[in-house]
Motif scaffolding. Structure first.
Motif, mmCIF file in Angstrom:
data_model
loop_
_atom_site.group_PDB
_atom_site.id
_atom_site.type_symbol
_atom_site.label_atom_id
_atom_site.label_comp_id
_atom_site.label_asym_id
_atom_site.label_seq_id
_atom_site.Cartn_x
_atom_site.Cartn_y
_atom_site.Cartn_z
ATOM 1 N N GLN A 1 0.834 -1.199 0.000
ATOM 2 C CA GLN A 1 0.000 0.000 0.000
ATOM 3 C C GLN A 1 0.876 1.259 0.000
ATOM 4 O O GLN A 1 0.572 2.241 -0.685
ATOM 5 N N GLY A 2 1.978 1.224 0.757
ATOM 6 C CA GLY A 2 2.893 2.354 0.767
ATOM 7 C C GLY A 2 3.536 2.586 -0.589
ATOM 8 O O GLY A 2 3.689 3.728 -1.042
ATOM 9 N N ALA A 3 3.912 1.496 -1.258
ATOM 10 C CA ALA A 3 4.506 1.615 -2.592
ATOM 11 C C ALA A 3 3.502 2.192 -3.581
ATOM 12 O O ALA A 3 3.845 3.050 -4.416
ATOM 13 N N LEU A 4 2.253 1.756 -3.488
ATOM 14 C CA LEU A 4 1.222 2.269 -4.391
ATOM 15 C C LEU A 4 0.935 3.740 -4.123
ATOM 16 O O LEU A 4 0.641 4.505 -5.054
ATOM 17 N N GLU A 5 1.023 4.145 -2.860
ATOM 18 C CA GLU A 5 0.885 5.570 -2.544
ATOM 19 C C GLU A 5 1.987 6.368 -3.245
ATOM 20 O O GLU A 5 1.746 7.423 -3.832
ATOM 21 N N GLN A 6 3.209 5.846 -3.166
ATOM 22 C CA GLN A 6 4.338 6.539 -3.808
ATOM 23 C C GLN A 6 4.154 6.617 -5.323
ATOM 24 O O GLN A 6 4.502 7.613 -5.955
ATOM 25 N N LEU A 7 3.611 5.556 -5.899
ATOM 26 C CA LEU A 7 3.410 5.519 -7.351
ATOM 27 C C LEU A 7 2.153 6.260 -7.790
ATOM 28 O O LEU A 7 1.953 6.491 -8.973
ATOM 29 N N GLY A 8 1.305 6.593 -6.825
ATOM 30 C CA GLY A 8 0.074 7.299 -7.154
ATOM 31 C C GLY A 8 -0.969 6.449 -7.836
ATOM 32 O O GLY A 8 -1.786 6.934 -8.612
ATOM 33 N N ILE A 9 -0.973 5.143 -7.515
ATOM 34 C CA ILE A 9 -1.931 4.215 -8.128
ATOM 35 C C ILE A 9 -3.017 3.872 -7.107
ATOM 36 O O ILE A 9 -2.719 3.210 -6.098
#
Length: 323
Positions: A76-84
């Motif tokens: 979830q943190g990675a997706l936040e960073q990617l804006g997805i």
């Protein structure tokens, strides 16, 4: 309607001990979304990198990963960073819910009923200390690896002689072991959809496993377990348990969807919260689709509804651009 979602990634597989179940969940979700005209594609984070995930230019993703590295806030943190935008709870709620100890501490602090428990260090707890646990929690009791799911790393201990083996099993999976009071009674689960005041509980499912042993095999690979949905409970008790499920969901800051597991004590019909699953199973044996069906919602419609709730915890700034 399907066009509104753009290009969709269904994330499944992963690196956790629940990879096998995740593969089954993801395959079902992918087929369901594609059958409704959604432009959906599979993506396995165990086989492809975050750079490849960014390069796919997904407009949103459906998380069908279970366990660590998919349900615990890291992805979830990675997706936040990617804006997805993604399905299910955000970073904090996912991380807390994945930790059965922290989940119980929050519920306990808010006056929500959960079985009594003790937390044991898997490396430093001595045999003597281990043998003192039944004095506090009674027998039988449950030993659990607090960061696993799908009944992986869990042991029911019926006598003191079983404490060592049960503890050793759980210690294989986690740095701490959760010892929990055993609640004798009926096993129930309640899916919750939505967020905040709009969160709603679906029909309650009662699980009746052979000899009360709802283990990994009985969950996913046999037809010996009985499921009653809606659970045969009177209306007042049904509403009470559903309301408690929504309270438990909101207490952790969950959004989108989750499934709340209960034990209903046989002696007095008192419900006790066990845990919450923030990326529940979506296999042919899974309980959220079963409950949704009882509410008149098909598997395909359920997948589309969950996908429609995909979001980010944080709104990117105007100057932000994807990697």
């Amino acid at each position: 309607m399907a066009n509104q979602f753009g290009k969709v990634g269904v994330l499944f597989g992963g690196r956790s001990a629940e990879r096998e179940v995740s593969n089954m969940s993801g395959a079902g979700v992918l087929q369901a979304l594609q059958s409704r005209g959604v432009d959906a594609y599979p993506f396995d984070p165990a086989q492809r990198s975050l750079a490849e995930l960014a390069a796919e230019k997904f407009d949103r993703v459906f998380i069908a990963l279970h366990g660590r590295y998919g349900e615990d806030g890291t992805l979830q943190g990675a997706l936040e960073q990617l804006g997805i935008p993604y399905t299910g709870p955000g970073v904090m709620a996912s991380a807390i819910a994945m930790d059965k100890v922290m989940t119980k501490r929050i519920w306990q602090s808010m006056g929500l009923p959960t079985p009594r428990f003790a937390v044991l260090d898997s490396k430093t707890t001595s045999p003597a200390e281990l043998q003192q646990v039944p004095d506090v929690l009674g027998l039988p009791l449950m030993l659990k690896a607090p960061h696993e799911g799908s009944t992986i790393g869990i042991s029911k201990v019926t006598d003191r002689a079983g404490m060592d083996d049960g503890f050793a099993l759980c210690a294989k999976y986690d740095e701490v072991v959760l010892a929990e009071e055993f609640i004798s009674g009926r096993e129930l689960t309640v899916p919750v959809l939505g967020a905040g005041r709009d969160a709603r509980a679906l029909p309650i499912v009662e699980i009746r496993a052979p000899e009360g042993n709802y283990d990994y095999q009985h969950k996913y690979f046999t037809d010996d377990t009985q499921y009653l949905c809606p659970a045969p409970l009177d209306e007042a008790l049904t509403q009470r348990i559903q309301a408690l499920a929504v309270q438990a969901f909101n207490a952790l800051g969950c959004v989108g969807w989750s499934r709340v597991d209960f034990m209903l004590r046989a002696a007095d019909n008192e419900p006790f919260l066990l845990e919450i699953n923030t990326s529940p199973g979506m296999t042919s044996h899974s309980l959220v689709p079963m409950s949704a069906k009882a509410a008149g919602v098909s598997y395909e419609d359920l997948c589309v509804e969950i996908l429609s709730s995909a979001a980010l915890d944080l709104t990117p700034s105007k100057d932000w651009a994807p990697i």
